[in-house]
Write a protein that holds these residues in place. Structure first.
Motif, short mmCIF file in Angstrom:
data_model
loop_
_atom_site.label_atom_id
_atom_site.label_comp_id
_atom_site.label_asym_id
_atom_site.label_seq_id
_atom_site.Cartn_x
_atom_site.Cartn_y
_atom_site.Cartn_z
N GLU A 1 13.78 44.31 -2.28
CA GLU A 1 14.13 45.10 -2.90
C GLU A 1 14.60 45.97 -1.28
O GLU A 1 15.32 46.90 -1.57
N ALA A 2 14.27 45.89 -0.71
CA ALA A 2 14.25 46.12 1.22
C ALA A 2 15.48 45.55 1.50
O ALA A 2 15.80 45.39 2.71
N ALA B 1 8.98 49.26 12.85
CA ALA B 1 9.09 48.27 12.61
C ALA B 1 8.39 47.15 12.02
O ALA B 1 7.52 47.04 10.99
N VAL B 2 7.46 47.55 13.07
CA VAL B 2 6.81 45.62 13.38
C VAL B 2 5.50 46.84 13.13
O VAL B 2 5.08 45.49 12.31
N THR B 3 5.36 48.04 13.17
CA THR B 3 3.88 48.41 13.10
C THR B 3 3.23 48.30 11.06
O THR B 3 2.91 47.89 10.59
N ASP C 1 12.99 62.48 1.39
CA ASP C 1 13.25 62.77 0.22
C ASP C 1 11.83 62.69 -0.64
O ASP C 1 10.66 63.06 -0.26
N ALA C 2 11.40 63.97 -1.44
CA ALA C 2 10.25 63.91 -3.01
C ALA C 2 9.55 62.94 -2.61
O ALA C 2 8.25 63.67 -2.29
N GLN C 3 9.26 62.28 -2.67
CA GLN C 3 8.84 60.66 -2.69
C GLN C 3 7.39 61.31 -1.50
O GLN C 3 6.54 61.02 -1.09
N MET C 4 8.81 60.75 -0.45
CA MET C 4 8.11 60.98 1.03
C MET C 4 7.50 61.84 1.72
O MET C 4 6.28 62.30 2.29
N ALA C 5 8.03 63.20 0.58
CA ALA C 5 7.41 64.93 1.02
C ALA C 5 5.82 64.65 0.63
O ALA C 5 4.75 65.30 0.62
N TRP D 1 7.98 51.87 3.45
CA TRP D 1 8.45 52.20 4.48
C TRP D 1 9.30 50.86 4.84
O TRP D 1 10.39 50.67 5.55
N VAL D 2 8.73 49.64 4.54
CA VAL D 2 8.90 48.55 4.77
C VAL D 2 11.07 48.71 4.23
O VAL D 2 11.66 48.19 4.04
N ILE D 3 10.69 49.16 2.48
CA ILE D 3 11.81 49.40 1.39
C ILE D 3 13.02 50.78 2.48
O ILE D 3 13.81 49.91 2.48
#
Lengths: 95, 250
Positions: B207-208, B93-95, A31-35, B142-144
């Motif tokens: 949230e995740a 995921a662990v990282t 998505d845009a945020q990741m971009a 990334w966790v989310i």
């Protein structure tokens, strides 16, 4: 993990205050945020910029290369469109 | 020499060095090109932090050992990093969960250390905080994504949380070293930092859609030099060149 299904994004970076954003390349992101974050990591790690724009490549509508003759060639013969016929007074610098 | 200050600097420096090394192991193996570069950038941030911290530690120790000697020529029991940072990468995921649990601790710690009565520590904290804020943003997102992603990514992220949770208590380890430095306002109390960590972790894991392990067994040891079996392997790789070719430079 494969990112084959992630959309492609075009990345534009502004190098400093007052200059415009310039296209620097593309990348894939979900998505845009990741971009924006990927662009930060890939394209600004050597202090290249202070602002990032990303646009989905799909949203870029481009001119058709096969129409290049009719789109661009006619301008080649219109030299009067260039401001080259003025006499520049002495003492004017940065022209 | 101020032994307490030296000891504390080793904790800070070793946490950075070891987690930086773990991240660097991903170089060339990232799940996608962009993330490969992101993890390598972060690894370099941490190695950079460790360098500055060890340079100061060498000055405090004042025995002629330099930053490189501190990084590369100590024995396992002389390292003071928490067990969390030496845990293996396993999968992405662990990282990322490991990174998140650590970043969520480092951010409030650096924020507080900016007010240290030791100006050198305050300066290191101020500079490192900027990097740390980005690390936390990156790892939180990334966790989310993983937790609230597909069934498989959720399962892997939950496994990571469950496996690493036992190492989180040690982030807040305190002993007489801390008490002495706190009395001189060199370092903050970890109590409010733990509260902020708890809040960040609860917010992000909720949230995740990941569940937070309830209490359970906690493992400690790193801060006093008693490490898990993993640190030895890290040091073998990290120290090989300096051990095989003492004093080599490139």
């Amino acid at each position: 993990m494969s990112n084959a299904n992630w959309p492609l994004w075009e990345v534009f970076i502004r190098s400093k205050q007052g200059l415009s954003h310039k296209h620097v390349g593309s990348l894939r992101a979900a998505d845009a945020q990741m971009a924006v974050e990927n662009a930060r990591d890939v394209y600004t790690r050597r202090s290249e910029g202070i602002s990032i724009w990303v646009v989905q490549s799909n949203d870029v509508f481009a001119s058709d290369p096969s129409e290049a003759d009719s789109l661009y060639e006619p301008a080649d013969s219109k030299v009067y469109r260039h401001p080259t016929f003025y006499d520049v007074p002495d003492g004017i610098s940065h022209m | 020499m101020n032994k307490n200050l030296f000891e504390y600097l080793l904790r800070l420096g070793d946490d950075s060095l070891i987690i930086g090394h773990r991240l660097s192991e991903w170089c060339g193996h990232g799940p996608i090109l962009e993330e490969d570069i992101a993890m390598t950038n972060m690894a370099l941030d941490f190695i950079g932090q460790a360098t500055t911290i060890f340079e100061y530690a060498a000055k405090v120790e004042n025995t002629g050992r330099d930053a490189d000697a501190l990084a590369f020529l100590r024995y396992e029991r002389e390292y003071r990093n928490v067990l969390l940072v030496e845990q293996p990468n396993e999968d992405f995921a662990v990282t990322m969960v490991r990174q998140f649990l650590f970043d969520a601790f480092r951010k409030p710690l650096y924020e507080a250390l900016q007010n240290s009565s030791d100006t050198q520590i305050a300066a290191i904290a101020e500079k490192s905080l900027k990097e740390t804020k980005y690390h936390l943003k990156h790892s939180s997102e990334w966790v989310i994504r993983l937790g609230d992603g597909t069934e498989e990514s959720h399962e892997k992220a939950q496994y990571a949380v469950d496996t690493l949770w036992r190492y989180t208590d040690e982030l807040f380890f305190e002993n007489e070293v801390d008490a002495a430095l706190q009395a001189e306002n060199v370092i903050p109390s970890l109590i409010p930092i733990r509260e902020e960590w708890q809040k960040t972790v609860t917010d992000v894991l909720t949230e995740a859609t990941l569940s937070i392990p309830q209490n359970g067994w906690k493992q400690q040891g790193g801060r006093t030099g008693l490490h898990s079996e993993h640190l030895g392997y890290i040091l073998a790789e990290l120290q090989y060149m300096q051990r095989a070719y003492p004093g080599m430079k490139w």
